[in-house]
Enzyme design. Structure first.
Site, PDB file in Angstrom:
ATOM      1  N   SER A   7       0.813  -1.230   0.000  1.00  0.00           N
ATOM      2  CA  SER A   7       0.000   0.000   0.000  1.00  0.00           C
ATOM      3  C   SER A   7       0.844   1.276   0.000  1.00  0.00           C
ATOM      4  O   SER A   7       0.330   2.350  -0.288  1.00  0.00           O
ATOM      5  CB  SER A   7      -0.946   0.026   1.200  1.00  0.00           C
ATOM      6  OG  SER A   7      -0.210  -0.069   2.401  1.00  0.00           O
ATOM      7  N   ASP A 296      -2.900   8.631   7.477  1.00  0.00           N
ATOM      8  CA  ASP A 296      -3.941   7.823   8.112  1.00  0.00           C
ATOM      9  C   ASP A 296      -3.294   6.981   9.214  1.00  0.00           C
ATOM     10  O   ASP A 296      -2.203   7.314   9.680  1.00  0.00           O
ATOM     11  CB  ASP A 296      -4.701   6.976   7.062  1.00  0.00           C
ATOM     12  CG  ASP A 296      -3.804   5.963   6.357  1.00  0.00           C
ATOM     13  OD1 ASP A 296      -2.648   5.759   6.798  1.00  0.00           O
ATOM     14  OD2 ASP A 296      -4.255   5.353   5.362  1.00  0.00           O
ATOM     15  N   HIS A 299      -0.124   5.172   6.956  1.00  0.00           N
ATOM     16  CA  HIS A 299       0.649   5.667   5.803  1.00  0.00           C
ATOM     17  C   HIS A 299       1.050   7.127   5.952  1.00  0.00           C
ATOM     18  O   HIS A 299       0.313   7.917   6.533  1.00  0.00           O
ATOM     19  CB  HIS A 299      -0.176   5.506   4.516  1.00  0.00           C
ATOM     20  CG  HIS A 299      -0.661   4.113   4.308  1.00  0.00           C
ATOM     21  ND1 HIS A 299      -1.945   3.718   4.643  1.00  0.00           N
ATOM     22  CD2 HIS A 299      -0.031   3.012   3.833  1.00  0.00           C
ATOM     23  CE1 HIS A 299      -2.086   2.424   4.371  1.00  0.00           C
ATOM     24  NE2 HIS A 299      -0.934   1.968   3.882  1.00  0.00           N
TER      25      HIS A 299
END
Length: 333
Positions: A7, A296, A299
């Site tokens: 991600s 978040d 990340h």
């Protein structure tokens, strides 16, 4: 440039999967020119910053490249990264749909078969030889495997055994890419995770969890050793190691030097440190995103990603070993 990862570099490969690991909704992409794409950031990822510095367009996701009417989309590279993916196939199962590194390599093989028709085998080999292969794997093999209570991994391996197992798999996988024609590799180490908002939120006093980083450190040092041994053993190939752990630690140690004032919580998320539940659709993010290190629960913000990209591109040997990406692009075998 061809990108393999999770991600931290995904740019939309999970969008059409039945998956809990998706970011193709606002406020993800709130600062990105095209809006939400599936990038787990408010804007650029680290590889977007690197592509720009290399003078490349932002790469299409494999999702886009394989759905494109023309193969031209793949000719300057493709991003295969998938959120929740790991070195091990069973990593990230809690998120259901994701594309593990082994499958990402198969997807690259499919791209090669498409491009081969356009370029011919000889031209393909020489363009692959000049391409950058960015690989950033391992975070989820810890976060979403070894450290997950519903996995049995911790009972099967101690930290040292597990890092050895991962690097054995990783070595085989990178050798497969070499056998497919990859020659210039950028191997990104796993970043420090002790202080991500999700870890702080698990701690009764909101402190970092150094034990997580103590697990990651031996993995990173074995990956660096693997880079040395592959450099010695793979003819006409050059691998470099990017010390994301040191880079992110440096920003966390001296946030004010880099213009950050919020280090202990996400810009978008729910619960303590905005880190218990990550950024949900249409949740209102913080307005002053440039002052936050974390976007978040897991990340970094675009500003951190751009700093990481610049350091990998032109940083000294303390951050990019034995050379940086700029030097790797110019390297003559």
């Amino acid at each position: 440039m061809f990108v393999f990862g999770d991600s931290l570099t995904d740019n939309g490969n999970n969008n059409d999967l039945t998956s809990l690991a998706k970011a193709n909704y606002l406020p993800y992409g709130i600062d990105f020119a095209g809006g939400p794409t599936g990038r787990f950031s408010n804007g650029y990822t680290m590889v977007d910053a690197i592509a720009e510095l290399l003078g490349l367009p932002l790469l299409p996701s494999n999702n886009e490249a394989s759905n494109a009417d023309s193969d031209a989309g793949a000719l300057q590279g493709v991003n295969y990264a998938s959120a929740a993916a790991g070195i091990l196939d069973n990593t990230g199962q809690n998120f259901v749909g994701r594309i593990p590194f082994n499958q990402q390599i198969k997807n690259f093989q499919t791209t090669l078969n498409q491009i081969k028709g356009k370029l011919g085998a000889g031209k393909l080999a020489s363009s692959l030889g000049r391409s950058i292969f960015y690989v950033g794997m391992g975070s989820n093999d810890y976060l979403n495997n070894y450290l997950m209570p519903n996995y049995n991994t911790r009972n099967e391996y101690n930290g040292d055994q597990y890092s050895t197992l991962l690097v054995q798999h990783y070595t085989k996988q990178l050798t497969s890419l070499y056998n497919l024609g990859a020659r210039r590799f950028v191997i990104a180490g796993v970043g420090s995770m002790a202080c991500i908002p999700n870890m702080r939120a698990r701690n009764p006093t909101n402190m970092c969890s150094p034990d997580v980083d103590e697990l990651i450190a031996p993995f990173n040092s074995k990956v660096k050793g693997m880079v040395d041994s592959l450099n010695a053993n793979l003819p006409r190939a050059k691998l470099i190691y990017i010390d994301n752990f040191e880079m992110i630690s440096e920003v966390l140690r001296s946030p004010f030097n880099y213009g950050f004032s919020v280090v202990d919580r996400g810009c978008c998320g729910i619960g303590r440190n905005r880190g218990v539940i990550t950024c949900l659709p249409f949740l209102r993010p913080c307005p002053n995103r440039n002052t936050y290190i974390f976007w978040d629960a897991f990340h970094p913000t675009e500003r951190v990603n751009v700093l990481l990209g610049k350091a990998a591109y032109s940083g000294g040997t303390d951050l990019a070993y034995p050379m940086n990406i700029q030097q790797l692009a110019a390297w003559q075998p």
